[in-house]
Structures are given as structure tokens and as C-alpha cells.
Design a protein around this motif. Structure first.
Motif, PDB file in Angstrom:
ATOM      1  N   ASP A 276       0.583  -1.169  -0.012  1.00 10.52           N
ATOM      2  CA  ASP A 276       0.203  -0.278  -0.021  1.00 10.52           C
ATOM      3  C   ASP A 276       0.807   1.382   0.009  1.00 10.52           C
ATOM      4  O   ASP A 276       0.723   2.196  -0.615  1.00 10.52           O
ATOM      5  CB  ASP A 276      -0.910  -0.104   1.154  1.00 10.52           C
ATOM      6  N   GLY A 279       2.622   1.739  -3.551  1.00  4.33           N
ATOM      7  CA  GLY A 279       1.834   2.043  -4.345  1.00  4.33           C
ATOM      8  C   GLY A 279       1.403   3.374  -4.423  1.00  4.33           C
ATOM      9  O   GLY A 279       1.287   4.240  -5.253  1.00  4.33           O
ATOM     10  N   ALA A 280       1.412   4.016  -3.122  1.00  2.00           N
ATOM     11  CA  ALA A 280       0.578   5.263  -2.999  1.00  2.00           C
ATOM     12  C   ALA A 280       1.642   6.292  -3.274  1.00  2.00           C
ATOM     13  O   ALA A 280       1.572   7.171  -3.807  1.00  2.00           O
ATOM     14  CB  ALA A 280       0.229   5.241  -1.462  1.00  2.00           C
ATOM     15  N   LEU A 281       3.018   5.970  -2.905  1.00  2.00           N
ATOM     16  CA  LEU A 281       4.009   6.703  -3.092  1.00  2.00           C
ATOM     17  C   LEU A 281       4.242   6.864  -4.547  1.00  2.00           C
ATOM     18  O   LEU A 281       4.739   8.142  -5.331  1.00  2.00           O
ATOM     19  CB  LEU A 281       5.450   6.077  -2.598  1.00  2.00           C
ATOM     20  N   ALA A 282       4.067   6.006  -5.364  1.00  2.00           N
ATOM     21  CA  ALA A 282       4.526   5.940  -6.778  1.00  2.00           C
ATOM     22  C   ALA A 282       3.572   6.151  -7.740  1.00  2.00           C
ATOM     23  O   ALA A 282       3.544   6.199  -8.851  1.00  2.00           O
ATOM     24  CB  ALA A 282       5.354   4.622  -7.365  1.00  2.00           C
ATOM     25  N   SER A 283       2.321   5.799  -7.190  1.00  3.16           N
ATOM     26  CA  SER A 283       0.834   5.902  -7.969  1.00  3.16           C
ATOM     27  C   SER A 283       0.718   4.786  -8.843  1.00  3.16           C
ATOM     28  O   SER A 283       0.308   4.858 -10.212  1.00  3.16           O
ATOM     29  CB  SER A 283       0.732   7.256  -8.586  1.00  3.16           C
ATOM     30  N   VAL A 284       1.704   3.795  -8.744  1.00  6.90           N
ATOM     31  CA  VAL A 284       1.477   2.444  -9.634  1.00  6.90           C
ATOM     32  C   VAL A 284       1.129   1.368  -8.654  1.00  6.90           C
ATOM     33  O   VAL A 284       1.305   1.410  -7.405  1.00  6.90           O
ATOM     34  CB  VAL A 284       2.864   2.303 -10.356  1.00  6.90           C
ATOM     35  N   PRO A 382       1.927   7.800 -18.159  1.00  2.38           N
ATOM     36  CA  PRO A 382       1.364   8.593 -16.653  1.00  2.38           C
ATOM     37  C   PRO A 382       2.580   9.311 -16.031  1.00  2.38           C
ATOM     38  O   PRO A 382       3.807   8.532 -16.152  1.00  2.38           O
ATOM     39  CB  PRO A 382       0.698   7.719 -16.060  1.00  2.38           C
ATOM     40  N   VAL A 384       5.523  10.141 -13.680  1.00  2.00           N
ATOM     41  CA  VAL A 384       5.958   9.558 -12.604  1.00  2.00           C
ATOM     42  C   VAL A 384       7.139  10.494 -11.914  1.00  2.00           C
ATOM     43  O   VAL A 384       7.751  11.190 -12.682  1.00  2.00           O
ATOM     44  CB  VAL A 384       6.853   8.114 -12.931  1.00  2.00           C
ATOM     45  N   SER A 385       7.135  10.629 -10.659  1.00  2.00           N
ATOM     46  CA  SER A 385       8.013  11.666  -9.958  1.00  2.00           C
ATOM     47  C   SER A 385       9.291  10.911  -9.370  1.00  2.00           C
ATOM     48  O   SER A 385       9.990  11.617  -9.122  1.00  2.00           O
ATOM     49  CB  SER A 385       7.108  12.018  -8.888  1.00  2.00           C
ATOM     50  N   ILE A 432       4.335  -0.343 -15.279  1.00  2.00           N
ATOM     51  CA  ILE A 432       3.047   0.265 -15.393  1.00  2.00           C
ATOM     52  C   ILE A 432       2.474  -0.583 -16.277  1.00  2.00           C
ATOM     53  O   ILE A 432       2.477  -0.621 -17.424  1.00  2.00           O
ATOM     54  CB  ILE A 432       3.252   1.609 -15.998  1.00  2.00           C
TER      55      ILE A 432
END
Length: 540
Positions: A276, A279-284, A382, A384-385, A432
Motif C-alpha cells: 500500500d 503504491g501510494a508513493l509511486a501511483s503505480v 502517466p 512518474v515522480s 506500469i
């Protein structure tokens, strides 16, 4: 202990401190050294410290005449792995149960070295006296020692202007060497160092093996080194945005948890994140969790080369666009000549930093491994940061392009090809899943060739002679080619290997204390493959 009378008139003065603490004694020593107009040319301070990450760490200083090495180990472990000649030692407040380290210290002390052992145990005082330390704190060796090697003439040729060669130039020029950099292309970083983006991150292992320890040391040194050059995102194109390394499966995830539980790394170095949080950190999607390397990121290797070469100043002579070259030893000097036989450069020291091209010229067991990177327009993915990696990697957008890679091919095809593009786009889908670009085989990209040794570790140091006695087991007993050195085999980690490897080589050339433990230095020795052959009884 006042060191002022002892470092005067010296080229280099090496201090060993058994307790770095908050660094107060180091700070005071450096201030005392700076205030002395008759000080030695170079102050080298080696200290034991409390650090969650074990091993040796060379900390770049703003003053190139001062070197700080921090060792996270017991005193016995540290001294057994230290390659240095010590002029002064602080052992204050030590009361060890085991004094066997005193013999190791005595092995490293120079004749007449000063030892401060205030408020130590009676047992330690007796051991020091038996080792040759008098009541006045002066060490007198009972065994004659060979004199230190004469300093080399500070002129060198560096062959290759990629990451390895550029770092070598900077580290040598910083020590007062005059360097001629020879490159067959018209500008630096046109081969393996020419990718748009390279990733920097550490390597973790449950047993903290040689590769993990070496990579950790190189990574930590590189971060500080780049900061001194002006910083990632400023003088160097790139981002210290963090790297998220995704676990590949449930079994792989379980192994990573064991590593996290065993080593308890500081979060600034490496942090294990469950699904969790990752996934939240990378939005993947990160169903098996991931490692976060918060200080990792990406950089454009050519900009790193440019920053290193700019730091060389007028001690560097650039000879670019010379095409294919040959080199030979002539009258005690190394001569580099072009394809027509014309002399390009001449110097007593030659450093080979030409990557895969050095294999044919040296006979070293280096393979050339093809790597193809795919360039994806940023608008097709998308945002990615941070850098994502697993079996492959994806970088954040730079100049409108994300880099995806990289292939690992055993051939010499220099052209982009569809099969490698497809393999990279499959790697992208593991990062991704909904980014399916497998029909876009016409995407742009780049092919480079990595130089890889059989054990996947770099080759750093003096190159071995062609022949040696069968049965030779110690690296130091193997004959070397006079004045010929290598910085080779960086594989896919050239960004972080280049600074520390160049620092190690420069330290060896200057006869300075080395920035790594002896076992790690030996693991990088270019003669290690010859030793293995000889120890098995086969002629070289």
C-alpha cells in the motif's frame, strides 16, 4: 596531544582516531593544521565512528588538502583492513577486553609515530609498551620496514573520456597531476556514457556480500562527490528524486523483508515499503512491496563528465577526435599513437578507461555487452515522480522523454532493433501494467556497449604482467606492467563507480591511505583473474 611539531616539513601526515564521536577532535585538528604556516602539505584523518552502515567511507572535503575517512567497525576489524602508514594515533579512553589490535596498529605505525593513550586500561598500556610505544608515546619499530616508494612523476595519459576517464582526470588533477585525456570521438561521453539518463542506487544483499559492500561505498561517495561538483539538478543534469525498486514476486518480497529485518538500514539509505505504501508513493501498483532509495535518482552521464572535466582546470590537456589509437612502453614512458603512427601523447603513467575497447589491447577477460534503451515521449505515459525499477527501469521525463531499459544482449549490433524495443516495452509493463506500447517498435532509443568482467565487478588498479610464476597466491606478489593502470568493467553502474574507483586509483598512485577496506580493494584488483589461474596451477 599537540601534533604541530610533528607534521611540519612533511608531505603527508596521517592521523588515526579510535573514537570520532561528534567530530570535535577532528575539527580542532584541522583548525590547528590550517593555523600553522609550516604545516604539512596534506592532512589525512582516519577515524572510527558509529554508523548504521558498516565499512569505510571517504567523505569529500571542501579543502582538497584534507582527507577524512570514517570506518564503521570494531578497532580490530578496522585496523586489519586498513592500508595506511600512520603518523599519530589517538587511543584515549579505550579499555578493551581484547588488546590484539595493538599488534595490528604497530604494523601500520611509522617509525617515530606518536600515540596518545590517556585514561586507557592498564592492560592496554602494557600491550602498547610491548609493541614498542614508549612512556613518551613515541613508537619505535623493532622490525626494519622498506622505505615508502618514491612519489611518481605527476604526468599521466588517460585513454577514454567517458565516466571512468573523466573521473580519473578530475581526481588526478586535484592532486596536482598534469593529465592528457585522449578520446577517439570528437567529444566526451559518446559511447557507454552517452545515454540520456543513468540510474544511481545502492545494491542490497542479505549476506552483505562483496558486491553490496562495494556498491554501498561507491554510492555514498558519489552522492557527496557530485554535491562538491555543484550538485545533481544544478551543475549536473538529473534529479535526486528517489528510486523505487519493486519486488518481483511473493518469494522475492519475502527475501527483501528478511534483508530489511536483518540490516535495519537508516531510512535515508534504504527503506522497505509494503504494497500500500509503495503504491501510494509511486501511483503505480506494487503488489509485493518495494525498496525506496530516497537519495537515489537519475543523471545524464554526459553532464557528469562535463562537470568533472571542468573541475580539472588548466592541468588537463584534451586530445579528442583522434580515432583508433595504440599504446606502447618506450624508454620508460607510455606513448599513445594514432592509426598512422603519429605520437599523440607521452607520459610515464597510462590509465586505460576505454571500456570494452580495452579488452583486445590488454588481454583482460572483459566482455562487451550490448544495451539498448527505449525513449518514450513523456505524454504517452502517466507522469512518474521517481525512478521505477524491477527487471527494467523507467525514468521521469527529461527533455520530454522517459528512458526505458535496458537490454542485455550478447552481440555487437550497433543499430536499434525491434526485438530489443519489444523486450524493453515488456519491461515497462512490469512497472506500469496499463502502459502497453508493444505496438510502438519504431520508438527512438540508443544502443551502447557495457564493459563487463566475469564477476561483474570493476577492475581498478595496476594491470598485471603477461607472465607470472605458477602457484602465486597473493595479489601483491604478482608482477605488474610498469606505469599501466586500469579503470574498467563498470557494467551498468558507471555513474556511481566512476568517482570512487578514480579516488582509489589516485590514492594508490600517490601512496595515500586507501578509501576502502583491504578485502574490497583486492576484489577490484585487475590481477585477480590471473591469480585464480595461477593458484590452480595453470601457466598464465
Amino acid at each position: 596531544m599537540d601534533l604541530t611539531p610533528h607534521w611540519r616539513g612533511r608531505k603527508r601526515f596521517v592521523v588515526f582516531d579510535a573514537a570520532f564521536g561528534d567530530g570535535d577532535r577532528y575539527t580542532r585538528t584541522v583548525a590547528q593544521w590550517r593555523a600553522d604556516p609550516d604545516r604539512c602539505e596534506h592532512l589525512h584523518y582516519i577515524a572510527l565512528c558509529d554508523d548504521p552502515l558498516p565499512g569505510a567511507r571517504r567523505v569529500p572535503q571542501t579543502d582538497p588538502r584534507v582527507t577524512l575517512d570514517l570506518l564503521s567497525a570494531t578497532i580490530g576489524q578496522a585496523l586489519s583492513q586498513l592500508r595506511a602508514r600512520i603518523d599519530a594515533a589517538f587511543l584515549d579512553d579505550l579499555a578493551p577486553a581484547d588488546t590484539r589490535f595493538v599488534g595490528q596498529l604497530a604494523r601500520l605505525l611509522n617509525q617515530g609515530a606518536r600515540v596518545a593513550a590517556v585514561r586507557t586500561s592498564a592492560t592496554l598500556a602494557i600491550a602498547l609498551a610491548r609493541a614498542g610505544v614508549g612512556e613518551d608515546g613515541v613508537f619505535t619499530t623493532r622490525r626494519p620496514r622498506p622505505p615508502a616508494a618514491a612519489p611518481p612523476e605527476r604526468r599521466a595519459i588517460v585513454l577514454g573520456a567517458g565516466l571512468a576517464g573523466s573521473a580519473a582526470c578530475e581526481r588526478l588533477c586535484a592532486r596536482g597531476w598534469n593529465v592528457t585525456l585522449v578520446e577517439r570521438h570528437p567529444q566526451p561521453a559518446m559511447e557507454a556514457s552517452g545515454n540520456l539518463a543513468g540510474i544511481f542506487m545502492p545494491l542490497l544483499a542479505l549476506d552483505d556480500n562483496i558486491s553490496a559492500r562495494l556498491t554501498r561505498a561507491a554510492y555514498r561517495y558519489a552522492l557527496a562527490y557530485w554535491e562538491r561538483l555543484g550538485g545533481i539538478g544544478a551543475a549536473i543534469d538529473g534529479q535526486t528524486c528517489g528510486v523505487l525498486q519493486l519486488a518481483r514476486s511473493a518469494d522475492h518480497s519475502a527475501q527483501q523483508r528478511r534483508i530489511a529485518a536483518s540490516h535495519r538500514y537508516p531510512p535515508s539509505f534504504a527503506q522497505w515499503l509494503e504494497a500500500d505504501a509503495a503504491g501510494a508513493l509511486a501511483s503505480v501498483a506494487a503488489p509485493h512491496g518495494a525498496w525506496l532509495f530516497a537519495k537515489g535518482g537519475w543523471a545524464r552521464p554526459a553532464s557528469v563528465c562535463a562537470a568533472m572535466l571542468a573541475a580539472c582546470g588548466d592541468r588537463l590537456e584534451r586530445r579528442f577526435g583522434v580515432g583508433s589509437v595504440s599504446f606502447a612502453r618506450e624508454d620508460g614512458q607510455w606513448c599513445v599513437r594514432d592509426a598512422g603512427g603519429a605520437l599523440i601523447a607521452r607520459a610515464p603513467t597510462l590509465v586505460l578507461a576505454s571500456g570494452s575497447g580495452a579488452a583486445a589491447q590488454t588481454g583482460l577477460p572483459l566482455a562487451s555487452v550490448r544495451g539498448q534503451v527505449t525513449h518514450v515521449p513523456a505524454g504517452e505515459l502517466p507522469p512518474v515522480s521517481l525512478v521505477l525499477c524491477a527487471d527494467g527501469y523507467l525514468t521521469p521525463a527529461s527533455q520530454g522523454v522517459c528512458s526505458v531499459g535496458a537490454s542485455y544482449d550478447d552481440d555487437d549490433d550497433p543499430c536499434l532493433r525491434g526485438a530489443s524495443q519489444l523486450a524493453n516495452l515488456e519491461r515497462l509493463r512490469t512497472l506500469i501494467p496499463h502502459a502497453d506500447l508493444r505496438d510502438r517498435l519504431s520508438l527512438a532509443g540508443r544502443v551502447g556497449f557495457r564493459s563487463v568482467a566475469p564477476d561483474r565487478l570493476p577492475l581498478v588498479g595496476a594491470l598485471p604482467a603477461a607472465a607470472a610464476p605458477v602457484g602465486t597466491e597473493r595479489l601483491r606478489d604478482l608482477p605488474r606492467q610498469s606505469g599501466l593502470f586500469g579503470l574498467l568493467g563498470y557494467a551498468s553502474r558507471g555513474l556511481i563507480w566512476a568517482p570512487l574507483a578514480a579516488e582509489l586509483l589516485a590514492s594508490q598512485l600517490e601512496g595515500e591511505p586507501l578509501p576502502l577496506e583491504a578485502a574490497l580493494v583486492d576484489a577490484l584488483d585487475p590481477a585477480r583473474f590471473l591469480r585464480r589461474t595461477l593458484s590452480r596451477g595453470s601457466p598464465a
